[in-house]
Design an enzyme around this catalytic site. Structure first.
Site, PDB file in Angstrom:
ATOM      1  CB  THR A 129       0.056   0.698   7.167  1.00  0.00           C
ATOM      2  OG1 THR A 129       0.417  -0.663   7.396  1.00  0.00           O
ATOM      3  CG2 THR A 129       0.592   1.115   5.806  1.00  0.00           C
ATOM      4  N   GLY A 130       2.493   0.255   9.000  1.00  0.00           N
ATOM      5  CA  GLY A 130       3.893  -0.143   9.049  1.00  0.00           C
ATOM      6  C   GLY A 130       4.297  -0.916   7.807  1.00  0.00           C
ATOM      7  CE  LYS A 152       1.374   3.194  11.601  1.00  0.00           C
ATOM      8  NZ  LYS A 152       0.286   2.241  11.922  1.00  0.00           N
ATOM      9  CG  ASP A 154      -3.959  -2.667  16.135  1.00  0.00           C
ATOM     10  OD1 ASP A 154      -3.440  -1.941  15.258  1.00  0.00           O
ATOM     11  OD2 ASP A 154      -3.600  -3.836  16.357  1.00  0.00           O
ATOM     12  CG  ASP A 192      -2.854   0.158  11.941  1.00  0.00           C
ATOM     13  OD1 ASP A 192      -1.856   0.146  11.214  1.00  0.00           O
ATOM     14  OD2 ASP A 192      -3.154  -0.787  12.703  1.00  0.00           O
ATOM     15  CG  ASP A 220      -1.468  -5.603   8.987  1.00  0.00           C
ATOM     16  OD1 ASP A 220      -1.909  -6.644   8.495  1.00  0.00           O
ATOM     17  OD2 ASP A 220      -0.681  -4.846   8.404  1.00  0.00           O
ATOM     18  CG  ASN A 276       2.779   0.557  14.663  1.00  0.00           C
ATOM     19  OD1 ASN A 276       1.721   0.285  15.217  1.00  0.00           O
ATOM     20  ND2 ASN A 276       3.095   0.082  13.478  1.00  0.00           N
TER      21      ASN A 276
END
Length: 285
Positions: A41-42, A212, A235, A7, A9, A238
């Site tokens: 990632t989002g 994901k 973390d 991931d 962020d 998602n």
């Protein structure tokens, strides 16, 4: 391990939105050892690629929680948009409950009021870091607009109805937990949508196939890699869909409790080069 998925962020990026030298060195060491690296990632592709390019890292990117997948050459390989009906329903309930929201589309990210969003960010960051001055917080909040290119509109129904527009993700923000709960409560199992989160202050809406974990599973299969030979690092909520399916799941030291409980290993925080520590532990096995 033959594949590492990380991931961005709260994981690979520190609180300044940068990849530390330690994390860069560890990723490059893994790549040199023949391990494939993919970012999940989002963020949108452009916002995800910026810190990677700044760090000298080129790799495939699973973005918008799996709604899009890009090759390391920047070619889009996967495209899973939300339905028009669900997109309108998300906008309707966010407006009714007064939750700030954004629509991530194939033609950019649309927001009803950028100034309002900046104020939301300032409030969040000031409450999280009361020891930091407002000026410093404003500088950090401004990074959000450097990372993503926003467009503003008052006509979201018209935007969604446009046949040239595809909505990949909707992101709702609120400092009031009850507000997000009220928005999410409007959606049932019958709706063609999955709701996750990348922080206490938001809710992310995607097509059920845009996760994901699903994107990572397909990516691994296409590269002839078994999920048992894959490590995932994350973390937040998602990230759970990918953390639950891999052979080696790693939670960041700053991860949500549920994420740590779902993982087999917890590393240091994103401000302590936790990704580097996890990769070094893997390479030294």
């Amino acid at each position: 391990m033959k594949l590492i998925a990380t991931d961005l962020d709260g994981t690979l990026l520190n609180e300044n939105g940068e990849i530390s030298n330690e994390n860069v060195a560890a990723l490059k060491k893994a790549i040199q050892a023949g391990i494939k690296v993919v970012v999940a990632t989002g963020r949108s592709y452009s916002a995800a690629n910026k810190p990677l390019q700044a760090a000298g890292i080129t790799c495939p990117i699973i973005c918008l929680n799996g709604a899009n997948v890009f090759s390391e050459k920047g070619e889009r390989l996967r495209n899973i948009p939300l339905s028009k009906l669900i997109s309108k329903k998300i906008v309707q309930h966010c407006q009714e409950k007064e939750a700030y929201f954004e629509l991530y589309t194939n033609q950019g990210i649309y927001s009803p009021d950028r100034a309002k969003f900046m104020e939301v960010l300032l409030n969040i960051m000031l409450s999280s870091h009361p020891e930091v001055s407002r000026e410093e917080v404003e500088e950090r909040a401004a990074l959000r607009f450097q990372e993503e290119e926003f467009k503003t509109t008052d006509d979201f129904n018209g935007l969604i109805a446009d046949k040239n527009i595809e909505v990949y993700k909707a992101l709702a923000f609120s400092l009031e937990v009850d507000t997000l709960k009220k928005v999410k409560k409007q959606f049932s199992d019958k709706d063609n949508v999955i709701i996750t989160s990348s922080g206490f202050d938001n809710a992310e809406f995607n097509h059920p196939e845009a996760q994901k974990g699903i994107a990572l599973s397909l990516f691994a299969a296409e590269n002839g890699i078994a999920l048992k030979d894959t490590m995932a690092i994350g973390d937040n909520y998602n990230d759970l869909s990918m953390l639950k399916i891999v052979g080696h799941s790693v939670a960041m030291g700053n991860a949500e409790k549920a994420v740590k409980e779902a993982c087999g290993f917890t590393t240091l925080s994103n401000n302590e080069h936790g990704v580097a520590k996890a990769i070094e532990a893997l390479l030294n096995k």
